[in-house]
Design an enzyme around this catalytic site. Structure first.
Site, PDB file in Angstrom:
ATOM      1  N   PRO A   2     -14.523   6.648  -4.941  1.00 35.93           N
ATOM      2  CA  PRO A   2     -13.830   6.697  -3.648  1.00 35.93           C
ATOM      3  C   PRO A   2     -12.314   6.634  -3.816  1.00 35.93           C
ATOM      4  CG  PRO A   2     -15.558   5.012  -3.654  1.00 35.93           C
ATOM      5  CD  PRO A   2     -15.346   5.453  -5.069  1.00 35.93           C
ATOM      6  N   LYS A  59      -6.511   3.557  -0.515  1.00 35.84           N
ATOM      7  CA  LYS A  59      -7.965   3.594  -0.636  1.00 35.84           C
ATOM      8  C   LYS A  59      -8.621   2.454   0.133  1.00 35.84           C
ATOM      9  CE  LYS A  59      -7.293   5.299  -5.355  1.00 35.84           C
ATOM     10  NZ  LYS A  59      -7.406   4.942  -6.776  1.00 35.84           N
ATOM     11  N   ARG A 108     -22.556  -2.079  -8.195  1.00 32.94           N
ATOM     12  CA  ARG A 108     -21.969  -2.912  -9.237  1.00 32.94           C
ATOM     13  C   ARG A 108     -21.208  -4.137  -8.745  1.00 32.94           C
ATOM     14  NH1 ARG A 108     -19.176   0.782 -13.701  1.00 32.94           N
ATOM     15  NH2 ARG A 108     -19.110   2.355 -12.112  1.00 32.94           N
ATOM     16  N   ARG A 151      11.520   6.193 -15.893  1.00 29.43           N
ATOM     17  CA  ARG A 151      10.209   5.705 -16.341  1.00 29.43           C
ATOM     18  C   ARG A 151       9.632   6.591 -17.435  1.00 29.43           C
ATOM     19  NH1 ARG A 151       8.849   1.716 -13.039  1.00 29.43           N
ATOM     20  NH2 ARG A 151       9.851   1.693 -11.008  1.00 29.43           N
ATOM     21  N   ARG A 260      -8.107   6.432 -19.123  1.00 27.55           N
ATOM     22  CA  ARG A 260      -9.111   7.132 -18.331  1.00 27.55           C
ATOM     23  C   ARG A 260      -9.462   8.466 -18.966  1.00 27.55           C
ATOM     24  NH1 ARG A 260      -9.990   3.079 -16.949  1.00 27.55           N
ATOM     25  NH2 ARG A 260      -9.353   1.899 -15.132  1.00 27.55           N
TER      26      ARG A 260
END
Length: 275
Positions: A2, A59, A108, A151, A260
């Site tokens: 999501p 989110k 989970r 950055r 990831r």
DNA sequence: CGCGCAACCTGTCTGC
DNA sequence: TGCAGACAGGTTGCGC
């Protein structure tokens, strides 16, 4: 999982069913759900209140209740909000005054919910966690350039950081970087002017496409009626390792970025010099 | 402060 | 076939 489009899909589906209703009861089956302020139990804090609005920030899903009480939910990776009174892995059940029910189901147990008493507490909660809404007018190329200045974080990590841009997760980050032709490991501060424009446009494009397709269902995400989204059928690079790039035919590669699984076209997204 | 990484959790897949 | 280990990923918290 999501991300912004999936949470927005849930919000749009659920809002007509819950706005204007009252909460008869909230049954908390997972103790991660709490009300940090005043020691009030979450269920006690929301019982009897009217649902004025179902909102979204990044989110997060926000139930704005009467009396300036806010129920803030996060689905994390495997959470679902279903308009039903039963399902597998139910952690919280909300009964409405019209007989309807909403359950928060999470295989989970990563999903979280928190009750915040007062709009100021809600604003503080988000201010310390979330940056610009990518589908708002504030999300401009100049804004991204400011966030990126100096950055060295990889572009992928930059997009995943909710404190700068709120709502982009692993799927949409991969898709946006491909469309913008930016390598996931490219230090974000080294982008050139036009690339900030391209990145802004690409993020907006993939998020809107995701909403249009009612989200992406890879494993767990479901609509409030249990149906699947369709955006997984439109992935350009995500989960497509070994397949040809839709633009140049080069084989899509999988690497690791920001911890990831990350998918890219090695030709369309040229590697940074030192990375 | 900025960045990387482990932890949280559990089901599924991979390799021996 | 069985079992151990890897992997999935959003966010938090810790260490450098």
């Amino acid at each position: 999982m999501p991300e912004l489009p999936e949470v927005e899909t849930i919000r749009r589906q659920l809002a007509p069913a819950v706005e204007g209703r009252r909460i008869e009861d909230m049954e908390v089956l997972d103790q991660r759900w709490s009300a940090p302020a005043l020691g009030v139990e979450a269920a006690d804090a929301v019982r009897g209140r009217r649902i004025d609005k179902l909102d979204r920030r990044g989110k997060y899903l926000v139930w704005e209740l009467s009396g300036d009480v806010h129920l803030v939910m996060h689905l994390r990776m495997t959470g679902n909000l279903l308009y039903t009174d039963d399902a597998r892995f139910v952690r919280v059940r909300i009964r409405l005054d019209d007989g309807g029910s909403v359950v928060f189901a999470d295989q989970r147990r990563f999903g979280t919910g928190v009750v915040l008493l007062g709009g100021d507490a809600r604003d503080d909660y988000f201010a310390s966690r979330l940056g610009v809404e990518p589908l708002s007018a504030d999300f401009t190329a100049d804004h991204i350039r400011e966030l990126a200045r100096g950055r060295r974080a990889p572009a992928k990590a930059f997009l995943l950081n909710q404190e700068r841009i709120a709502g982009v997760g692993n799927i949409y980050a991969d898709e946006a970087l491909f469309i913008a032709r930016i390598h996931p490991l490219r230090p974000i501060g080294t982008l050139r002017g036009k690339q900030f424009d391209a990145l802004r446009a690409a993020v907006v494009e993939v998020l809107e496409a995701g909403i249009d397709a009612r989200g992406a269902t890879i494993d767990d995400f479901r609509h409030t009626d249990g149906a699947s989204g369709a955006f997984q059928d439109r992935f350009l690079v995500h989960l497509r390792a070994g397949e040809p790039c839709v633009r140049c035919g080069t084989t899509i590669k999988k690497i690791r970025a920001a911890g990831r699984g990350t998918y890219l076209c090695p030709r369309c997204q040229r590697a940074p010099r030192a990375a």
